[in-house]
Motif scaffolding. Structure first.
Motif, PDB file in Angstrom:
ATOM      1  N   ASN A 134       8.092 -14.705   2.038  1.00  0.00           N
ATOM      2  CA  ASN A 134       9.530 -14.681   1.759  1.00  0.00           C
ATOM      3  C   ASN A 134       9.980 -13.248   1.545  1.00  0.00           C
ATOM      4  N   ARG A 135      11.265 -13.078   1.472  1.00  0.00           N
ATOM      5  CA  ARG A 135      11.839 -11.735   1.389  1.00  0.00           C
ATOM      6  C   ARG A 135      11.947 -11.309  -0.073  1.00  0.00           C
ATOM      7  N   ALA A 136      10.805 -10.980  -0.657  1.00  0.00           N
ATOM      8  CA  ALA A 136      10.798 -10.587  -2.057  1.00  0.00           C
ATOM      9  C   ALA A 136      11.465  -9.228  -2.225  1.00  0.00           C
ATOM     10  N   ALA A 137      12.365  -9.149  -3.177  1.00  0.00           N
ATOM     11  CA  ALA A 137      13.076  -7.898  -3.432  1.00  0.00           C
ATOM     12  C   ALA A 137      12.419  -7.083  -4.538  1.00  0.00           C
ATOM     13  N   SER A 138      11.564  -7.733  -5.325  1.00  0.00           N
ATOM     14  CA  SER A 138      10.912  -7.029  -6.423  1.00  0.00           C
ATOM     15  C   SER A 138       9.589  -7.707  -6.730  1.00  0.00           C
ATOM     16  N   GLY A 139       8.807  -7.092  -7.594  1.00  0.00           N
ATOM     17  CA  GLY A 139       7.526  -7.654  -7.966  1.00  0.00           C
ATOM     18  C   GLY A 139       7.638  -8.946  -8.755  1.00  0.00           C
ATOM     19  N   GLU A 140       8.830  -9.293  -9.216  1.00  0.00           N
ATOM     20  CA  GLU A 140       9.019 -10.510  -9.986  1.00  0.00           C
ATOM     21  C   GLU A 140       9.082 -11.754  -9.091  1.00  0.00           C
ATOM     22  N   GLU A 141       9.340 -11.563  -7.816  1.00  0.00           N
ATOM     23  CA  GLU A 141       9.466 -12.684  -6.890  1.00  0.00           C
ATOM     24  C   GLU A 141       8.243 -12.741  -5.992  1.00  0.00           C
ATOM     25  N   MET A 142       7.673 -13.911  -5.811  1.00  0.00           N
ATOM     26  CA  MET A 142       6.460 -14.055  -5.021  1.00  0.00           C
ATOM     27  C   MET A 142       6.738 -13.768  -3.548  1.00  0.00           C
ATOM     28  N   ALA A 143       5.912 -12.968  -2.939  1.00  0.00           N
ATOM     29  CA  ALA A 143       6.105 -12.594  -1.545  1.00  0.00           C
ATOM     30  C   ALA A 143       5.234 -13.413  -0.607  1.00  0.00           C
ATOM     31  N   LEU A 144       4.141 -13.955  -1.095  1.00  0.00           N
ATOM     32  CA  LEU A 144       3.236 -14.768  -0.286  1.00  0.00           C
ATOM     33  C   LEU A 144       2.822 -15.999  -1.087  1.00  0.00           C
ATOM     34  N   MET A 145       2.747 -17.130  -0.398  1.00  0.00           N
ATOM     35  CA  MET A 145       2.250 -18.333  -1.047  1.00  0.00           C
ATOM     36  C   MET A 145       1.268 -19.021  -0.111  1.00  0.00           C
ATOM     37  N   CYS A 146       0.050 -19.232  -0.578  1.00  0.00           N
ATOM     38  CA  CYS A 146      -0.961 -19.894   0.237  1.00  0.00           C
ATOM     39  C   CYS A 146      -0.639 -21.389   0.286  1.00  0.00           C
ATOM     40  N   MET A 147      -0.281 -21.864   1.480  1.00  0.00           N
ATOM     41  CA  MET A 147       0.157 -23.246   1.647  1.00  0.00           C
ATOM     42  C   MET A 147      -0.966 -24.170   2.099  1.00  0.00           C
ATOM     43  N   HIS A 148      -1.990 -23.601   2.742  1.00  0.00           N
ATOM     44  CA  HIS A 148      -3.056 -24.451   3.272  1.00  0.00           C
ATOM     45  C   HIS A 148      -4.298 -23.602   3.498  1.00  0.00           C
ATOM     46  N   SER A 149      -5.455 -24.168   3.161  1.00  0.00           N
ATOM     47  CA  SER A 149      -6.733 -23.502   3.394  1.00  0.00           C
ATOM     48  C   SER A 149      -7.637 -24.443   4.183  1.00  0.00           C
ATOM     49  N   GLN A 150      -8.292 -23.887   5.205  1.00  0.00           N
ATOM     50  CA  GLN A 150      -9.108 -24.699   6.099  1.00  0.00           C
ATOM     51  C   GLN A 150     -10.506 -24.108   6.220  1.00  0.00           C
ATOM     52  N   ALA A 151     -11.531 -24.926   5.924  1.00  0.00           N
ATOM     53  CA  ALA A 151     -12.910 -24.483   6.142  1.00  0.00           C
ATOM     54  C   ALA A 151     -13.213 -24.552   7.641  1.00  0.00           C
ATOM     55  N   VAL A 152     -13.852 -23.504   8.164  1.00  0.00           N
ATOM     56  CA  VAL A 152     -14.218 -23.442   9.580  1.00  0.00           C
ATOM     57  C   VAL A 152     -15.669 -22.995   9.692  1.00  0.00           C
ATOM     58  N   ASP A 153     -16.246 -23.129  10.886  1.00  0.00           N
ATOM     59  CA  ASP A 153     -17.654 -22.790  11.086  1.00  0.00           C
ATOM     60  C   ASP A 153     -17.839 -21.454  11.791  1.00  0.00           C
ATOM     61  N   VAL A 154     -16.835 -20.578  11.679  1.00  0.00           N
ATOM     62  CA  VAL A 154     -16.893 -19.276  12.343  1.00  0.00           C
ATOM     63  C   VAL A 154     -16.410 -18.185  11.394  1.00  0.00           C
ATOM     64  N   ALA A 155     -16.753 -16.956  11.762  1.00  0.00           N
ATOM     65  CA  ALA A 155     -16.207 -15.773  11.098  1.00  0.00           C
ATOM     66  C   ALA A 155     -15.375 -15.036  12.144  1.00  0.00           C
ATOM     67  N   ILE A 156     -14.061 -15.010  11.957  1.00  0.00           N
ATOM     68  CA  ILE A 156     -13.130 -14.509  12.973  1.00  0.00           C
ATOM     69  C   ILE A 156     -12.807 -13.041  12.714  1.00  0.00           C
ATOM     70  N   SER A 157     -12.818 -12.257  13.792  1.00  0.00           N
ATOM     71  CA  SER A 157     -12.507 -10.837  13.677  1.00  0.00           C
ATOM     72  C   SER A 157     -11.204 -10.457  14.378  1.00  0.00           C
ATOM     73  N   LYS A 158     -10.664 -11.354  15.217  1.00  0.00           N
ATOM     74  CA  LYS A 158      -9.375 -11.109  15.893  1.00  0.00           C
ATOM     75  C   LYS A 158      -8.653 -12.441  16.001  1.00  0.00           C
ATOM     76  N   LEU A 159      -7.406 -12.488  15.519  1.00  0.00           N
ATOM     77  CA  LEU A 159      -6.613 -13.718  15.511  1.00  0.00           C
ATOM     78  C   LEU A 159      -5.393 -13.568  16.409  1.00  0.00           C
ATOM     79  N   VAL A 160      -5.080 -14.629  17.135  1.00  0.00           N
ATOM     80  CA  VAL A 160      -3.877 -14.669  17.968  1.00  0.00           C
ATOM     81  C   VAL A 160      -3.211 -16.024  17.755  1.00  0.00           C
ATOM     82  N   LEU A 161      -1.923 -16.020  17.432  1.00  0.00           N
ATOM     83  CA  LEU A 161      -1.163 -17.255  17.281  1.00  0.00           C
ATOM     84  C   LEU A 161      -0.303 -17.479  18.520  1.00  0.00           C
TER      85      LEU A 161
END
Length: 306
Positions: A133-160
């Motif tokens: 989100n567009r946090a204007a100061s340190g009082e507002e959260m800028a990132l929120m982890c919405m989902h975590s997924q266990a995978v069987d790889v270690a990724i070094s380059k990501l493309v969406l």
């Protein structure tokens, strides 16, 4: 590397043991030869040389002497960069974050006021989805982890690639260290779940002191012929793979070759060619403009090819 002329898929994987010489110019027309037995040796990774000490003019981070007053940033300039949020290291199981990719929007996920896009981050065995989100100061959260997924790889380059609801990662298997491009879902019903993998053709892995499958880039949107395709580096070569829908519907069993099963490992690219003779490809970049068939590759020997 020109991507305007992609050879027919049927000719691409026939001749794996060809001894025909690969032309120096890495044009896509050479892909049909499929010369995996290139006689150009891939050199070992060069040893890193010590960097010269930084001078005061370039910023000596390890120096214990005071920098000249002229090199000190003004308060106005330094205030433009502020720490507004720090995540908990537990979000990535205290492991190094090895890749990140950002998208302004993902299909089926909300937006709204203050929303600033979605971030996917990777560490060994974990993929996380963050809302920004567009946090204007340190009082507002800028990132929120919405989902975590266990995978069987270690990724070094990501493309969406939100338009086809897929995420691609150049990776190593966590249990076997096999090189691959891991394909993950961006569908809301199965966010970041592993779907299948692209891997080097069986028994074609070259002996090298470092990873060969280092880079992946989506070519979707570059041209109609490249819809649903990704380009993958493998040593001195580029491999072209096409993504496929998963699991064969009953009414489509006669066209089963158009589908793939979840968890499959797909070894055969549609086409492949030598892009950087004698040097491992270490970077791929494509034009972000829709319909622009421009791609740039960089290699270990310092050369850049367009």
């Amino acid at each position: 590397v020109s991507t305007t002329a992609v050879p027919a898929a049927t000719a691409a994987t026939d001749n794996w043991s060809s001894t025909a010489a690969v032309p120096a110019a890495p044009r896509a027309e050479a892909a049909a030869a499929g010369n995996w037995s290139s006689t150009t040796a891939i050199p070992a990774a060069p040893r890193a040389t010590a960097a010269p000490p930084a001078t005061a003019a370039t910023g000596n981070w390890g120096s214990t002497t005071a920098a000249p007053a002229a090199a000190t940033a003004s308060p106005a300039a330094s205030s433009r960069w502020q720490m507004v949020f720090t995540s908990d290291s537990d979000d990535h199981s205290n492991a190094a974050v090895t890749a990140m990719a950002y998208a302004q929007g993902l299909p089926g996920l909300p937006g709204g006021d203050g929303h600033a896009g979605w971030l996917v981050s990777a560490s060994k065995g974990v993929l996380n989805l963050w809302e920004t989100n567009r946090a204007a100061s340190g009082e507002e959260m800028a990132l929120m982890c919405m989902h975590s997924q266990a995978v069987d790889v270690a990724i070094s380059k990501l493309v969406l690639e939100p338009s086809i609801k897929l995420c691609f990662g150049a990776a190593l298997g966590t249990s076997n260290a096999n090189e691959c491009v891991s394909v993950h879902s961006l569908d809301t019903e199965s966010l970041l779940a592993s779907r299948y993998k692209f891997a080097p053709p069986a028994n074609k892995a070259a002996q090298a002191p470092q990873r060969l499958m280092q880079q992946v880039e989506s070519l979707h949107g570059m041209s109609p012929a490249l819809k649903n395709h990704v380009i993958v580096s493998y040593g001195e070569r580029l491999l072209l793979f096409k993504t496929k829908p998963e699991d064969v519907p009953l009414q489509e069993r006669q066209n089963a070759q158009k589908y793939t099963r979840s968890g499959s490992v797909l070894h055969n690219p549609e086409t492949h060619f030598v892009a950087h003779p004698g040097s491992i490809i270490t970077a791929i970049h494509r034009s972000p403009l829709e319909g622009s068939c421009v791609m740039v590759t960089g290699a270990q020997d310092g050369r850049v090819f367009l």
